[in-house]
Design an enzyme around this catalytic site. Structure first.
Site, mmCIF file in Angstrom:
data_model
loop_
_atom_site.group_PDB
_atom_site.id
_atom_site.type_symbol
_atom_site.label_atom_id
_atom_site.label_comp_id
_atom_site.label_asym_id
_atom_site.label_seq_id
_atom_site.Cartn_x
_atom_site.Cartn_y
_atom_site.Cartn_z
ATOM 1 N N HIS A 121 0.835 -1.205 0.000
ATOM 2 C CA HIS A 121 0.000 0.000 0.000
ATOM 3 C C HIS A 121 0.871 1.257 0.000
ATOM 4 O O HIS A 121 0.571 2.224 -0.699
ATOM 5 C CB HIS A 121 -0.909 0.011 1.231
ATOM 6 C CG HIS A 121 -1.959 -1.046 1.188
ATOM 7 N ND1 HIS A 121 -3.295 -0.766 1.012
ATOM 8 C CD2 HIS A 121 -1.877 -2.400 1.293
ATOM 9 C CE1 HIS A 121 -3.987 -1.890 1.013
ATOM 10 N NE2 HIS A 121 -3.148 -2.893 1.190
ATOM 11 N N ASP A 159 -5.992 5.857 2.103
ATOM 12 C CA ASP A 159 -6.078 4.472 1.656
ATOM 13 C C ASP A 159 -7.491 3.954 1.883
ATOM 14 O O ASP A 159 -8.083 4.180 2.943
ATOM 15 C CB ASP A 159 -5.071 3.639 2.455
ATOM 16 C CG ASP A 159 -4.804 2.282 1.853
ATOM 17 O OD1 ASP A 159 -5.774 1.541 1.610
ATOM 18 O OD2 ASP A 159 -3.624 1.954 1.645
#
Length: 225
Positions: free
Chosen positions: A23, A117
């Site tokens: 990520h 995110d």
């Protein structure tokens, strides 16, 4: 004509990553592109994750928040479920504290937008409390996101019972072609819940960003749009 000063205002974007390399890397690359466009960027991750980062020669600032497990992150939690719940509680609080710190900074460049995110949907609530633009960033491909979105909306029924799965924008799929967490629901239920919950407030975000290349999956991108 007045000369532009060195301290001319620049839009300031805070980019918040889930603390995992898969990520952090795409969000860092996105941050570099924002910076190239003239946007001031502050990349944010957890304190435990920041210890593993080798700071590059870059003008991108790095800040941290707490996930409640500053010494070792998720490895020090009793379970994934405990970690995620603790991260939600402590992360929201420390993200708010970070925004307050940056808004009172002598730099005179408070945050205008949070790119967060998709694994951390609670970040949008924090952005709204501060009157900021909120943009959700999906680090997985659009094809995978499309599958989890249909699960979230109840359009893809689980457990899988049909020999062929037909979803808009995707070719016909067999059950074993699906993400493992869908093919085998009992693998990691807490992770499955997090993946589906990515879409819990996506309709409230100002922008939806995806980590993809149009040429790789044009049909599913058209469907999402």
């Amino acid at each position: 004509m007045e000369k532009e000063t060195k301290n001319a205002y620049k839009a300031h974007c805070l980019v918040l990553s889930y603390p995992a390399q898969g990520h952090l890397n795409p969000m860092l690359e996105f941050s570099k592109r924002l910076e190239h466009k003239g946007v001031k960027v502050t990349l944010v991750t957890t304190r435990s994750m920041s210890k593993t980062i080798h700071k590059e020669a870059s003008s991108i600032a790095l800040e941290t928040i707490s996930d409640g497990f500053d010494e070792g992150g998720i490895a020090h939690a009793e379970s994934i479920q405990v970690y995620l719940e603790r991260f939600w509680q402590v992360g929201s609080q420390t993200l708010a504290e970070l925004l307050e710190k940056l808004s009172s900074s002598s730099s005179g460049n408070p945050v205008d937008c949070i790119v967060y995110d998709a694994f951390l949907p609670w970040a949008l609530d924090v952005a709204r409390k501060f009157g900021l633009v909120g943009a959700v960033f999906f680090t997985q491909s659009c094809a995978v996101d499309n599958i989890y979105y249909h699960v979230h909306k109840g359009l893809l029924k689980l457990p899988l019972s049909e020999p062929e799965i037909l979803l808009p924008g995707l070719p016909p799929l067999q059950p074993q072609d699906m993400p493992s967490l869908i093919y085998d629901l009992n693998t990691y239920p807490a992770v499955f819940d997090m993946l589906v919950s990515q879409f819990s407030n996506v309709d409230k975000a100002d922008w939806v960003l995806c980590n993809t290349l149009y040429e790789l999956e044009p049909e599913v991108i058209k469907q999402i749009n």
